[in-house]
Scaffold this active site. Structure first.
Site: not given
Ligand SMILES: O=C(O)CCC(=O)N[C@@H](C(=O)O)c1ccccc1
Length: 369
Positions: A136, A162, A164, A189, A214, A239, A263, A291
């Site tokens: 991501s 992935k 944003k 996402d 997402e 999610d 998750k 994640g």
């Molecule tokens: O690689 C990872 O663990 C992060 C994956 C990721 O982008 N998570 C995002 C999400 O929106 O899913 C996130 C992580 C931490 C806090 C908020 C959102």
């Protein structure tokens, strides 16, 4: 099984590079690491991977600390249980607070699997000896640096990217990435950045053959997502909206999505993660593991969950080295050619390193039976 002691440790690790989402930029993360100890001295480890701010979900590190110290810990200490469902029944009156619950439940799953001499993957019913991983990517300053970052991760062997997206950085960014990488497994996402008023814009993403879009709409919605999904060819993936197997069933019955991001932290633990997996697997709906920048403990739990048969899409479970210079566990969770091995040793299969945890612990408390 009976817990005689629970240690809560607020562990802070610097990120190897800042991670930017639509709501924040982070250069370190602080997660609660839990150590649970049974009457016979056996130990289990868990992690609350909650953000430190309430922008992704209503919980934060501080709310988790409070709920674990003042409710979940006291409700489970000194009570007899043989299964995880018996354990979680002790706190069935606690509403929500799934990140707090997940850390405790994960530690108890690790403990129970170790007591049975089986890996967490086997404990759950896992079927894979390794899992395919994607990455991501945070929001980057410009498309050129985004393409560099994509190239770096594809060269490392990761199987899926992935991105944003949000208003003003969506169609054109995806178009450029798709132009450079026409065959890439690519998903986006939105973290709830859009509304149904953006339906025509989101429909333009259909031309890019994305794996999924997402959480385009509100974090607590499945009705509007059903309206959107009916208008899109691209699968909608939920999610933030999904906290339980019941949420998953309702979302699928409504046609709100065609993929679900599971998750462990968001759904309150490994057992609920498996129940959501089972609802989807029985309907032929693919799932993947999202994640939350987990340290090695939570990351190892994600690896075990990804070994279940219905995890058919690459998840966010990259190697720890994507985020941290040093992992808290030995061996570190690492990806080789985009695959992460599923340990066969008892429990998490990655042993927490006490000295490293002590060195990075900012606050701790011990709860006794
Ligand atoms: O690689 C990872 O663990 C992060 C994956 C990721 O982008 N998570 C995002 C999400 O929106 O899913 C996130 C992580 C931490 C806090 C908020 C959102």
């Amino acid at each position: 099984m009976r817990l005689r002691r629970i240690d809560l440790k607020l562990v802070r690790l610097p990120l190897v590079r800042p991670f930017r989402t639509s709501s924040s930029v982070k250069d370190h993360l602080a997660h609660i690491v839990l150590r649970v100890e049974a009457d016979d001295g056996l130990v289990g480890w868990g992690e609350c991977a909650s953000p430190s701010d309430p922008y992704y979900c209503p919980e934060t590190t501080e709310t988790c600390w409070h709920i674990l110290r003042d409710f979940l810990g006291p409700l489970v200490l000194g009570k007899d249980w043989e299964t995880i469902d018996e354990l979680t029944s002790f706190y069935r009156l606690v509403k929500g607070n799934t990140f707090a619950k997940a850390g405790l439940e994960m530690a108890c799953c690790d403990l129970l699997a170790r007591s049975q001499g089986v890996s967490l993957s086997s404990f759950l019913g896992g079927v894979r000896p390794r899992i395919a991983s994607g990455v991501s990517l945070g929001i980057e300053d410009d498309t050129a640096s985004l393409l560099d970052t994509i190239e770096r991760h594809l060269s490392a062997g990761y199987k899926r990217i992935k991105l944003k997206i949000g208003p003003g950085r969506d169609v054109e960014v995806v178009r450029e990435v798709r132009r450079v990488y026409p065959d890439l497994l690519l998903q986006v996402d939105a973290n709830s950045a859009y509304t149904l008023r953006d339906i025509d814009l989101l429909r333009r993403l259909d031309e890019f053959d994305l794996l999924l879009i997402e959480q385009p709409l509100a974090h607590d919605d499945i009705i509007d997502h059903a309206t959107l999904q009916a208008a899109l060819r691209t699968p909608v993936c939920l999610d933030e909206s999904i906290h339980s197997a019941d949420d998953a069933r309702k979302a699928l019955d409504l046609g709100a999505c065609r993929v679900i991001n599971i998750k462990v932290s968001r759904v309150g633990g490994l057992m609920e993660a498996r129940r959501i997996h089972d609802v989807c697997f029985n309907r032929g709906v693919p799932v993947w593991c999202g994640g939350m920048h987990e340290f090695g403990i939570g990351r190892a739990a994600n690896v075990a969950v990804c070994s279940l048969p219905g995890f058919l899409l690459p998840g966010d479970v990259s190697g720890s080295d994507k985020y941290y210079l040093q992992d808290l566990v030995d061996p570190p969770v690492l990806a080789r050619d985009g695959y992460v091995p599923v340990p066969s040793s008892p429990g998490l299969g990655h042993e927490p390193i006490p000295d490293l945890i002590v060195a990075n612990t900012r606050r701790e408390i011990t709860l006794d039976a």
